[in-house]
Design an enzyme around this catalytic site. Structure first.
Site, mmCIF file in Angstrom:
data_model
loop_
_atom_site.group_PDB
_atom_site.id
_atom_site.type_symbol
_atom_site.label_atom_id
_atom_site.label_comp_id
_atom_site.label_asym_id
_atom_site.label_seq_id
_atom_site.Cartn_x
_atom_site.Cartn_y
_atom_site.Cartn_z
ATOM 1 N N ARG A 55 0.845 -1.196 0.000
ATOM 2 C CA ARG A 55 0.000 0.000 0.000
ATOM 3 C C ARG A 55 0.882 1.248 0.000
ATOM 4 O O ARG A 55 1.941 1.253 0.599
ATOM 5 C CB ARG A 55 -0.897 0.014 1.243
ATOM 6 C CG ARG A 55 -1.752 -1.220 1.407
ATOM 7 C CD ARG A 55 -2.275 -1.305 2.831
ATOM 8 N NE ARG A 55 -3.061 -2.485 3.059
ATOM 9 C CZ ARG A 55 -2.565 -3.684 3.375
ATOM 10 N NH1 ARG A 55 -1.251 -3.844 3.485
ATOM 11 N NH2 ARG A 55 -3.347 -4.710 3.597
ATOM 12 N N ARG A 66 -20.682 -17.274 -5.669
ATOM 13 C CA ARG A 66 -21.202 -16.172 -6.482
ATOM 14 C C ARG A 66 -20.415 -14.887 -6.252
ATOM 15 O O ARG A 66 -20.500 -13.952 -7.045
ATOM 16 C CB ARG A 66 -22.689 -15.957 -6.194
ATOM 17 C CG ARG A 66 -23.004 -15.343 -4.842
ATOM 18 C CD ARG A 66 -24.511 -15.249 -4.595
ATOM 19 N NE ARG A 66 -25.177 -14.496 -5.641
ATOM 20 C CZ ARG A 66 -26.501 -14.449 -5.803
ATOM 21 N NH1 ARG A 66 -27.284 -15.157 -4.987
ATOM 22 N NH2 ARG A 66 -27.032 -13.737 -6.750
ATOM 23 N N ASP A 110 -30.289 -13.405 -9.194
ATOM 24 C CA ASP A 110 -30.774 -14.771 -9.006
ATOM 25 C C ASP A 110 -31.430 -15.230 -10.298
ATOM 26 O O ASP A 110 -31.912 -14.404 -11.098
ATOM 27 C CB ASP A 110 -31.777 -14.835 -7.855
ATOM 28 C CG ASP A 110 -31.099 -14.717 -6.489
ATOM 29 O OD1 ASP A 110 -29.887 -15.002 -6.424
ATOM 30 O OD2 ASP A 110 -31.779 -14.342 -5.512
ATOM 31 N N ASP A 153 -34.256 -16.499 -10.878
ATOM 32 C CA ASP A 153 -35.691 -16.249 -11.008
ATOM 33 C C ASP A 153 -36.038 -14.769 -10.870
ATOM 34 O O ASP A 153 -37.201 -14.407 -10.660
ATOM 35 C CB ASP A 153 -36.467 -17.070 -9.974
ATOM 36 C CG ASP A 153 -35.999 -16.802 -8.560
ATOM 37 O OD1 ASP A 153 -34.980 -16.112 -8.396
ATOM 38 O OD2 ASP A 153 -36.645 -17.309 -7.615
ATOM 39 N N GLU A 156 -25.563 -15.342 2.158
ATOM 40 C CA GLU A 156 -24.439 -14.716 1.469
ATOM 41 C C GLU A 156 -24.738 -13.260 1.135
ATOM 42 O O GLU A 156 -23.845 -12.402 1.136
ATOM 43 C CB GLU A 156 -24.068 -15.504 0.212
ATOM 44 C CG GLU A 156 -24.963 -15.304 -0.999
ATOM 45 C CD GLU A 156 -26.299 -16.049 -0.891
ATOM 46 O OE1 GLU A 156 -27.117 -15.895 -1.815
ATOM 47 O OE2 GLU A 156 -26.495 -16.768 0.100
ATOM 48 N N ASP A 157 -26.003 -12.935 0.868
ATOM 49 C CA ASP A 157 -26.369 -11.552 0.561
ATOM 50 C C ASP A 157 -26.259 -10.661 1.792
ATOM 51 O O ASP A 157 -25.832 -9.506 1.714
ATOM 52 C CB ASP A 157 -27.776 -11.494 -0.033
ATOM 53 C CG ASP A 157 -28.786 -12.297 0.786
ATOM 54 O OD1 ASP A 157 -28.383 -12.939 1.773
ATOM 55 O OD2 ASP A 157 -29.978 -12.299 0.422
ATOM 56 N N ARG A 204 -31.462 -16.925 8.803
ATOM 57 C CA ARG A 204 -31.033 -15.556 8.523
ATOM 58 C C ARG A 204 -30.957 -14.724 9.804
ATOM 59 O O ARG A 204 -30.085 -13.856 9.947
ATOM 60 C CB ARG A 204 -31.961 -14.914 7.492
ATOM 61 C CG ARG A 204 -31.862 -15.595 6.132
ATOM 62 C CD ARG A 204 -32.851 -15.049 5.129
ATOM 63 N NE ARG A 204 -32.457 -13.787 4.528
ATOM 64 C CZ ARG A 204 -31.581 -13.662 3.534
ATOM 65 N NH1 ARG A 204 -30.973 -14.727 3.051
ATOM 66 N NH2 ARG A 204 -31.309 -12.478 3.033
#
Length: 734
Positions: free
Chosen positions: A432, A540, A556, A558, A644-645, A689
């Protein structure tokens, strides 16, 4: 005649000089002869440490016991050289880079604790931070860096936490190798009355990560100065800074404050004994007390009673909250707890500690956050701080908050900053730069393995005056086998590919059945790539090499959207490239009954999560998700095929300290019937969740999610005007 007079005068001067030299030398020889006969030593000039000649001064022994300020620089260097045998160590001379060049890379090994070994609370936190970091290894053969299991924090021989016989113990370690590739953490060194840099053992070629480091003893590019922190300092997270909003004008009730101990004798007493001179009880409050230690009454002076009375008039926390500048004088050692306290309180530190190597000075530009004074010029401090203009006061206060939250709010951050600095030295070609360390979000959240160019990070666009690219890559997460051309994913492909901003589409195949041949997929105007997701939900967010654009549209299989919805969301994201921009919102809340965080999917006017089933974000977050977060969190996501979201929202909000952004969507979106086999149809899905939110908050050490009521709509959205005047007219169709 005049020339003759000059020569005569010059000759007389030479004769006088020769006579003086002759008679002076003769008297000196006679004096030496006489004193030699008497067995005495000639003393042509008084010894200013002679008590008989100067009865008003302390004798030499007292001066030495008072902290050794009379020692010459050479004596101090010789004393230090006796403590640190390898005072000239640098990375290229005292560090074995070969241990860090293998496949394992930068790994840190902790020596196992010996049976019955006592470890202080602070050192336990340091070891825990190392053990839970992404660099830890349990195999010493993989290690690049080693940390002792023996507590080295308190090397004051009068302390109950002092560990004796250190030299014998560390020499018994087969991996010690005179300290090479070892880092030793220390907060307290030396003991009463001198408080030297002595650790009580030979550190050899080990890197010192030490508090209260003196610039004379600091080995640049090798040692690391760390802050002095208390045993109550939190392991993770830590409290936020106290600057909740930028008030204008930024000055507070008090201009300058200090409240702390006064040392009557010994090292550090000179500065603190003089602090009362700048106290006026109005805008400058400088309070000291003698009431500390067991025998304070035996040593108190005439000013102690008044000081103690004045000391009780003011509350320390109230002063911290309402002062613009905070004095940080040295204590017995150079560092002070006041330093971190003032940083957190957005009270600009005014340092009075000559020779102190400031924490992480290799990477932090402290002139942007503190004012460095001189102990010898205490009376100039009030006029100095009064001369600081309002603009600079605001900039200094903002910088204190950035540094506090990036590097000092927890033991975790202090330890990780230490490790990252060492790692940057080892891999200097991918390290850095100073800007990355001193700009938001801080060096810990900038992984140079991703890139060393500022323009590749989303949070630097504004500073650089640049905008992200005008194309995006769509990543569609597919879990269902392809059995029909009428499946939602087929329509989704057509909708996404019609966007003029779409560069390519990647289908992440996570179904148990193999992906169909390319001929089974519909023809599209953009490239289509099918990649194996290895049946992991977290895949993902892997940093796929095929993603070449800065923007990623996560979908997704759908998801139901229109091309105009995608285009509008992309335009919004280009204005906020460091955030998640999307459609379906969710929210978190604190449940006081269960004393835990809750998660809700109810549609309200407030949200803190935007689901990544239909959202834009920068591709750097893929790299951060895969390399910054611990493997345990990603394993939880893969095990439950859930959350994961939420984890991605936690990560991005921890970087930005901002909420995601919700954009306008068709009302029809939330009324679409869900598939019977959809994951959220499972009753355990919502419970999982809830548990994920608490697990993630525990690892971060605080709740990074931020609530928002902000929603961005297209211009003239739902206004009663002609449809022809609206750019995104399809968004209003139900």
């Amino acid at each position: 005649m005049q020339a003759r007079k000059k020569y005569v005068l010059l000759g007389l001067c030479m004769c006088c000089w020769l006579l003086l030299y002759y008679w002076g030398g003769l008297q000196e020889r006679l004096l030496g002869l006489i004193t030699h006969r008497r067995g005495e030593v000639a003393r042509p000039w008084p010894n200013w440490l002679d008590r008989d000649l100067l009865p008003g001064y302390a004798d030499q022994a007292e001066l030495q016991n008072a902290g050794g300020p009379g020692d010459s620089p050479r004596q101090r260097r010789q004393s230090w050289a006796g403590i640190y045998k390898d005072s000239r160590c640098r990375m290229d001379t005292c560090f074995d880079f070969a241990r860090c060049q293998g496949q394992s890379g930068f790994r840190v090994y902790i020596y196992p604790p010996e049976k019955g070994e006592r470890v202080s609370e602070s050192y336990r936190k340091i070891l825990t931070s190392v053990a839970e970091s992404r660099y830890f290894t349990s195999d010493p053969r993989e290690a690049c860096l080693f940390v002792l299991g023996i507590d080295t924090l308190d090397r004051d021989q009068l302390s109950t936490q002092f560990v004796p016989n250190m030299d014998e113990r560390i020499r018994g370690y087969p991996l010690w190798n005179d300290g090479r590739n070892h880092v030793i953490f220390n907060l307290y060194s030396g003991t009463w009355p001198n408080y030297t840099e002595d650790l009580g053992f030979n550190v050899g070629q080990a890197i010192l990560a030490k508090a209260s480091l003196n610039t004379e003893h600091f080995r640049p590019g090798f040692d690391i100065s760390i802050p002095l922190f208390s045993k109550e300092h939190p392991q993770k997270g830590g409290e936020r800074g106290w600057l909740v909003r930028n008030t204008v004008p930024p000055r507070r009730k008090y201009l300058l404050m200090f409240k702390g101990k006064r040392y009557l004798t010994g090292i550090g007493s000179d500065t603190r004994n003089a602090l009362h001179h700048i106290h006026n009880g109005k805008d400058i409050v400088s309070l000291t007390t003698c009431r500390h230690g067991k025998d304070w009454e035996k040593h108190k002076d005439a000013r102690c009673d008044y000081d103690n009375q004045e000391y009780e008039r003011f509350d320390y926390q109230e002063l911290l909250h309402n002062s613009t500048f905070c004095l940080v004088p040295r204590g017995r050692r150079l560092g002070s707890f006041r330093f971190l306290e003032s940083l957190q309180a957005a009270c600009i530190p005014v340092l009075l500690s000559n020779g102190w190597e400031l924490p992480f000075s290799d990477v932090i530009q402290w002139n942007q956050a503190v004012i460095e004074g001189d102990e010898r010029l205490l009376l100039q401090v009030p006029s100095t701080v009064r001369a600081v203009d309002i603009t600079r006061v605001l900039a200094l206060r903002q910088r204190t908050q950035m540094l506090w939250e990036a590097y000092f709010s927890s033991v975790d951050k202090i330890v990780l900053t230490t490790l990252e600095i060492i790692k940057d030295r080892v891999y200097s070609h991918i390290s850095r730069n100073k800007f990355m360390w001193n700009a938001l979000p801080g060096g810990l959240l900038v992984l140079p393995e991703y890139s060393t160019h500022l323009a590749h990070y989303p949070f630097y666009y504004l500073n650089l005056g640049i905008s992200p690219g005008q194309e995006f890559t769509a990543v569609i997460h597919a879990t269902s086998p392809l059995v029909s051309q009428s499946q939602p994913i087929m329509k989704l492909l057509q909708v996404v590919s019609k966007s003029k901003y779409c560069s390519q589409i990647i289908i992440l195949w996570n179904s148990e059945k193999p992906p169909p041949h390319r001929s089974k997929w519909p023809p599209m105007p953009v490239p289509l790539l099918i990649t194996d997701g290895r049946r992991k939900t977290s895949s993902r967010f892997l940093p796929h090499a095929a993603i070449e654009t800065e923007a990623v549209l996560s979908l997704d299989e759908d998801t139901v959207l229109l091309t105009s919805e995608i285009n509008f969301a992309f335009h919004v994201w280009r204005s906020f490239p460091e955030r998640i921009v999307g459609y379906p919102p969710r929210s978190h809340f604190w449940d006081p009954v269960k004393k835990a965080w809750g998660y809700t999917s109810k549609w309200t006017n407030e949200y803190s999560v935007v689901l990544t089933g239909a959202a834009f974000y920068h591709r750097y977050y893929h790299h951060l998700f895969s390399h910054y977060l611990p493997s345990s969190l990603r394993a939880l996501v893969d095990h439950t095929s859930n959350c994961e979201d939420i984890l991605m929202n936690f990560l991005v909000s921890s970087v930005t300290h901002l909420p995601p952004i919700k954009v306008a969507q068709r009302k029809q979106y939330k009324e679409m019937p869900t598939l019977q086999m959809a994951p959220w149809a499972n009753p355990e899905h919502f419970t999982q969740r809830q548990e994920c939110v608490n697990t993630f908050a525990s690892w971060f050490g605080y709740m990074p999610l931020v609530h928002s009521q902000f929603r961005l709509d297209p211009v003239l959205f739902k206004d009663h005007v002609s449809v022809l005047r609206k750019r995104y007219k399809d968004l209003e169709r139900v």
